[in-house]
Write an enzyme that holds these catalytic residues in place. Structure first.
Site, PDB file in Angstrom:
ATOM      1  N   LYS A 206       0.836  -1.194   0.000  1.00 52.12           N
ATOM      2  CA  LYS A 206       0.000   0.000   0.000  1.00 52.12           C
ATOM      3  C   LYS A 206       0.880   1.256   0.000  1.00 52.12           C
ATOM      4  O   LYS A 206       0.660   2.183  -0.750  1.00 52.12           O
ATOM      5  CB  LYS A 206      -0.912  -0.026   1.227  1.00 52.12           C
ATOM      6  CG  LYS A 206      -1.826   1.155   1.317  1.00 52.12           C
ATOM      7  CD  LYS A 206      -2.644   1.118   2.579  1.00 52.12           C
ATOM      8  CE  LYS A 206      -3.301   2.480   2.786  1.00 52.12           C
ATOM      9  NZ  LYS A 206      -3.932   2.591   4.089  1.00 52.12           N
ATOM     10  N   GLU A 212      10.903  -4.647   3.599  1.00 58.10           N
ATOM     11  CA  GLU A 212      10.968  -6.068   3.220  1.00 58.10           C
ATOM     12  C   GLU A 212      10.463  -6.274   1.787  1.00 58.10           C
ATOM     13  O   GLU A 212      11.057  -7.000   0.994  1.00 58.10           O
ATOM     14  CB  GLU A 212      10.114  -6.914   4.176  1.00 58.10           C
ATOM     15  CG  GLU A 212      10.588  -6.928   5.621  1.00 58.10           C
ATOM     16  CD  GLU A 212       9.987  -5.816   6.468  1.00 58.10           C
ATOM     17  OE1 GLU A 212       9.628  -4.745   5.913  1.00 58.10           O
ATOM     18  OE2 GLU A 212       9.873  -6.004   7.694  1.00 58.10           O
ATOM     19  N   GLY A 267      -4.268  -1.534   5.787  1.00 58.39           N
ATOM     20  CA  GLY A 267      -3.444  -2.665   5.334  1.00 58.39           C
ATOM     21  C   GLY A 267      -4.049  -4.013   5.684  1.00 58.39           C
ATOM     22  O   GLY A 267      -4.174  -4.901   4.844  1.00 58.39           O
ATOM     23  N   ARG A 268      -4.461  -4.176   6.935  1.00 58.82           N
ATOM     24  CA  ARG A 268      -4.979  -5.493   7.366  1.00 58.82           C
ATOM     25  C   ARG A 268      -6.427  -5.716   6.943  1.00 58.82           C
ATOM     26  O   ARG A 268      -7.024  -6.741   7.289  1.00 58.82           O
ATOM     27  CB  ARG A 268      -4.787  -5.658   8.867  1.00 58.82           C
ATOM     28  CG  ARG A 268      -5.356  -4.535   9.701  1.00 58.82           C
ATOM     29  CD  ARG A 268      -4.823  -4.545  11.134  1.00 58.82           C
ATOM     30  NE  ARG A 268      -5.231  -3.350  11.860  1.00 58.82           N
ATOM     31  CZ  ARG A 268      -4.596  -2.192  11.828  1.00 58.82           C
ATOM     32  NH1 ARG A 268      -3.517  -2.051  11.081  1.00 58.82           N
ATOM     33  NH2 ARG A 268      -5.022  -1.153  12.518  1.00 58.82           N
ATOM     34  N   GLU A 353      -2.962  -5.909  15.657  1.00 54.98           N
ATOM     35  CA  GLU A 353      -2.537  -4.615  15.108  1.00 54.98           C
ATOM     36  C   GLU A 353      -3.661  -3.587  15.249  1.00 54.98           C
ATOM     37  O   GLU A 353      -3.418  -2.393  15.313  1.00 54.98           O
ATOM     38  CB  GLU A 353      -2.128  -4.773  13.632  1.00 54.98           C
ATOM     39  CG  GLU A 353      -1.169  -3.682  13.169  1.00 54.98           C
ATOM     40  CD  GLU A 353      -0.532  -3.950  11.815  1.00 54.98           C
ATOM     41  OE1 GLU A 353       0.658  -4.306  11.775  1.00 54.98           O
ATOM     42  OE2 GLU A 353      -1.213  -3.808  10.793  1.00 54.98           O
ATOM     43  N   HIS A 384      -2.501 -32.124  20.524  1.00 61.67           N
ATOM     44  CA  HIS A 384      -1.339 -32.911  20.929  1.00 61.67           C
ATOM     45  C   HIS A 384      -0.147 -32.023  21.207  1.00 61.67           C
ATOM     46  O   HIS A 384       0.990 -32.492  21.230  1.00 61.67           O
ATOM     47  CB  HIS A 384      -1.020 -33.941  19.842  1.00 61.67           C
ATOM     48  CG  HIS A 384      -2.186 -34.844  19.569  1.00 61.67           C
ATOM     49  ND1 HIS A 384      -2.435 -35.969  20.321  1.00 61.67           N
ATOM     50  CD2 HIS A 384      -3.218 -34.727  18.689  1.00 61.67           C
ATOM     51  CE1 HIS A 384      -3.555 -36.546  19.876  1.00 61.67           C
ATOM     52  NE2 HIS A 384      -4.053 -35.802  18.900  1.00 61.67           N
ATOM     53  N   LYS A 512      10.746   0.042  13.078  1.00 62.71           N
ATOM     54  CA  LYS A 512      11.138   0.250  11.672  1.00 62.71           C
ATOM     55  C   LYS A 512      12.205   1.334  11.589  1.00 62.71           C
ATOM     56  O   LYS A 512      13.214   1.184  10.907  1.00 62.71           O
ATOM     57  CB  LYS A 512       9.931   0.725  10.848  1.00 62.71           C
ATOM     58  CG  LYS A 512       8.924  -0.331  10.484  1.00 62.71           C
ATOM     59  CD  LYS A 512       7.930   0.279   9.487  1.00 62.71           C
ATOM     60  CE  LYS A 512       6.664  -0.522   9.371  1.00 62.71           C
ATOM     61  NZ  LYS A 512       5.619   0.138   8.594  1.00 62.71           N
TER      62      LYS A 512
HETATM   63  O1  F6P Z   1       4.113  -2.905   9.591  1.00 61.47           O
HETATM   64  C1  F6P Z   1       2.743  -2.960   9.612  1.00 61.47           C
HETATM   65  C2  F6P Z   1       2.126  -2.624   8.315  1.00 61.47           C
HETATM   66  O2  F6P Z   1       2.050  -1.264   8.211  1.00 61.47           O
HETATM   67  C3  F6P Z   1       0.744  -3.280   8.178  1.00 61.47           C
HETATM   68  O3  F6P Z   1      -0.281  -2.550   8.713  1.00 61.47           O
HETATM   69  C4  F6P Z   1       0.650  -3.473   6.705  1.00 61.47           C
HETATM   70  O4  F6P Z   1      -0.320  -4.422   6.390  1.00 61.47           O
HETATM   71  C5  F6P Z   1       2.043  -3.914   6.364  1.00 61.47           C
HETATM   72  O5  F6P Z   1       2.860  -3.133   7.198  1.00 61.47           O
HETATM   73  C6  F6P Z   1       2.452  -3.764   4.922  1.00 61.47           C
HETATM   74  O6  F6P Z   1       2.347  -2.442   4.497  1.00 61.47           O
HETATM   75  P1  F6P Z   1       2.412  -2.054   2.969  1.00 61.47           P
HETATM   76  O7  F6P Z   1       1.253  -2.650   2.280  1.00 61.47           O
HETATM   77  O8  F6P Z   1       2.373  -0.563   2.960  1.00 61.47           O
HETATM   78  O9  F6P Z   1       3.705  -2.579   2.413  1.00 61.47           O
END
Ligand code: F6P
Length: 558
Positions: A206, A212, A267-268, A353, A384, A512
């Site tokens: 987003k 990453e 995002g979530r 979150e 288990h 971060k």
């Molecule tokens: O680090 C948390 C977060 O901001 C989440 O809320 C989000 O889903 C994820 O990182 C990935 O963010 P993006 O879609 O901006 O890469």
């Protein structure tokens, strides 16, 4: 608005709690043959049995009073009608518009968002069809056989678990592979299976700023360019989903290959948007639409059902009852469905979150518990492993058991066995096994009195452990859409009652930012180590490691 613990209904619940905290569910069931009938409900094909909870009719009435007094209904309507309920970011929260299949106008700042939503859906549909029928091809004219989906958090978990959960619905045209972690081992292993000519890369971010995801996409680009493709071929192979069009363009993604999302999609909560493109590629666009329609059905239920029949409201209130009155600190999510094994991790991000917060939008600091630790695993495996602690441990862990009534693969009596384990667990958690029962059993086995007194307490199950059971006919795109939307709204209900903003996530930022400074220090030994002693020592240790790195791209060359 008063804080949760200042509400009249909270005070009433507290007084009530002192009367019922020791009541055993065993006795409640024994006294009332209708308990299941009264404490179970059905919506969107999901049947919720919440009779195995430490509640009476009075508890429920008081919990519904709490929802009313906290303004759940008004705030729910605010969210659906595009009020800027994410106040710290001054944003509306409109993931529900993404699955508004009836196309009812949703007005934001005087403009209907639906034409834009529909345009992106159309673009997704066309794109998916072209990939599947082979008219969209790689730079050498070959059809795509694989999709490399790169993203993390909300830009990964939803697409990944849905694709996994709906495995029997997967389209045979392409295989979707997910990469999230910046740990090079992840992308290494995935790229080793792929061929540049037939791989489509979908980068989902987003913000287009997530370290990453950007790193993994750069690595995919390096792999692409060092295995025969030219820079100009990127336009055939790299697609991006983002709200940051400028950054995506600067990265080299062709304008036509950018699928936009909007700042009003958290995002979530984004799998319903173009972030769901890997889902549509894996399952076909019709199945993606069925997922949206299942979620929409739950939205309609949440919006219109009276509180006492409203499944997200009931689940949310039961959670509050255990967290804020019984001091429960975690909630287990136990899907009895192998394909749904990723669901606990999905709900974990969604819930933790959203509701892992300790301040209100007005800046008041809270002195009561909010979001619980969410965890779990597929049943029966967990039985288990960790169920021991749920049955006999010293902490109270409410659990949601989730079971489709029909398996995707009816094999012999596997599914009846699975269901028997699921129901057996909730029964055992509820009724337990008393000291007297255990003693009788040991006596019948011929143990001495001394042995019985020593062993019996270890075999006692206190019982009275709460659980919900959620049943639905079969795992389909539609039913999964409803299930996910149910948990989204449950989290929303709890956030409203606790008086927090469930739609920002400031708590992920500090790590971060510090990580960026640390990365610079790891890569440049001339930089001074000026942090705390522990962090300095860890950085120094990393700097002095035996460097075994090999040329990554060379190693995964095809
Ligand atoms: O680090 C948390 C977060 O901001 C989440 O809320 C989000 O889903 C994820 O990182 C990935 O963010 P993006 O879609 O901006 O890469």
């Amino acid at each position: 608005m008063s804080l949760f613990t200042q509400l009249k209904s909270y005070q009433a619940l507290q007084a009530h709690f002192s009367k019922v905290e020791n009541v055993h569910m065993r006795d409640l069931f024994a006294a009332d043959q209708q308990r299941f009938n009264r404490l179970s409900t059905n919506a969107c094909g999901i049947e919720l049995d919440y009779s195995k909870n430490r509640i009476t009719d009075e508890t429920l009435q008081l919990l519904f009073d709490l929802a009313r007094e906290a303004g759940v209904e008004e705030k729910r309507d605010d969210m659906f009608s595009a009020k800027k309920v994410n106040t710290s970011e001054n944003r509306a929260v409109l993931h529900t518009a993404l699955r508004n299949i009836a196309n009812i106008p949703v007005m934001l700042n005087g403009q209907d968002v639906m034409p834009e939503v529909n345009a992106v859906l159309k673009k997704m549909q066309l794109f998916v069809e072209q990939v599947h029928n082979g008219t969209r091809q790689g730079y050498t004219g070959k059809s795509f056989t694989d999709v490399l989906a790169i993203g993390i958090g909300g830009s990964f978990l939803g697409p990944k678990i849905i694709t996994e959960a709906l495995k029997p619905y997967q389209n045979s045209a392409v295989k979707v592979h997910f990469v999230a972690n910046v740990d090079g081992s992840h992308i290494h292993d995935v790229l080793a299976k792929l061929h540049v000519e037939t791989t489509l890369v979908v980068m989902s971010s987003k913000s287009f700023g997530t370290q990453e995801t950007v790193k993994n996409t750069e690595t995919a680009k390096e792999w692409f360019l060092s295995n025969g493709a030219e820079f100009t071929d990127i336009k055939n192979h790299f697609i991006c989903v983002s709200s940051n069009i400028a950054a995506a363009t600067e990265f080299g993604i062709a304008q036509d290959n950018i699928f936009p999302i909007w700042d009003w999609v958290g995002g979530r909560y984004s799998l319903w948007s173009a972030i769901g493109l890997p889902i549509a590629l894996a399952l076909g666009f019709d199945n993606f639409k069925a997922l949206l329609s299942g979620a929409n059905e739950m939205d309609v239920h949440f919006r219109t059902a009276p509180l006492a029949e409203n499944i997200p409201v009931i689940l949310g209130l039961l959670g509050i009852w255990y967290i804020n009155f019984f001091d429960a600190q975690s909630q287990a999510i136990l899907p009895y469905d192998h394909y749904l094994r990723g669901f606990p991790a999905y709900v974990q991000q969604l819930d933790m979150e959203s509701n892992g917060k300790m301040a209100t939008p007005n800046g008041d600091c809270l002195d009561y518990a909010t979001g619980p630790v969410i965890w779990g695993a597929e049943g029966c495996n967990g039985q288990h492993a960790f169920h021991q602690l749920i049955h006999q441990g010293s902490v109270l862990i409410p659990a949601d058991f989730i079971l489709p009534l029909n398996s995707q693969h009816e094999m012999s009596n596997h599914h009846a066995m699975l269901a028997s384990n699921c129901f057996g667990q909730t029964q055992a958690l509820m009724q337990g096994k008393s000291l007297a029962q255990v003693k009788t059993e040991l006596d019948e086995l011929g143990l001495t009195e001394e042995e019985i007194n020593r062993i019996a307490p270890q075999k006692v199950f206190e019982g009275n452990k709460p659980s919900n059971t959620l049943l639905f006919d079969k795992m389909t795109p539609h039913s999964l859409g409803s299930l996910i939307a149910l948990y989204e709204h449950k989290v929303f209900v709890q956030g409203i009652i606790w008086g927090i903003n469930s739609f920002d996530q400031w708590g992920v930022e500090l790590g971060k930012v510090l990580g960026i400074d640390i990365l610079a220090k790891l890569e440049d030994s001339s930089l001074a180590l000026d942090s705390d002693a522990s962090t300095n020592a860890l950085i120094a240790r990393f700097r002095n490691r035996k460097n075994t790195e090999v040329d990554f791209v060379e190693k995964i060359a095809v």
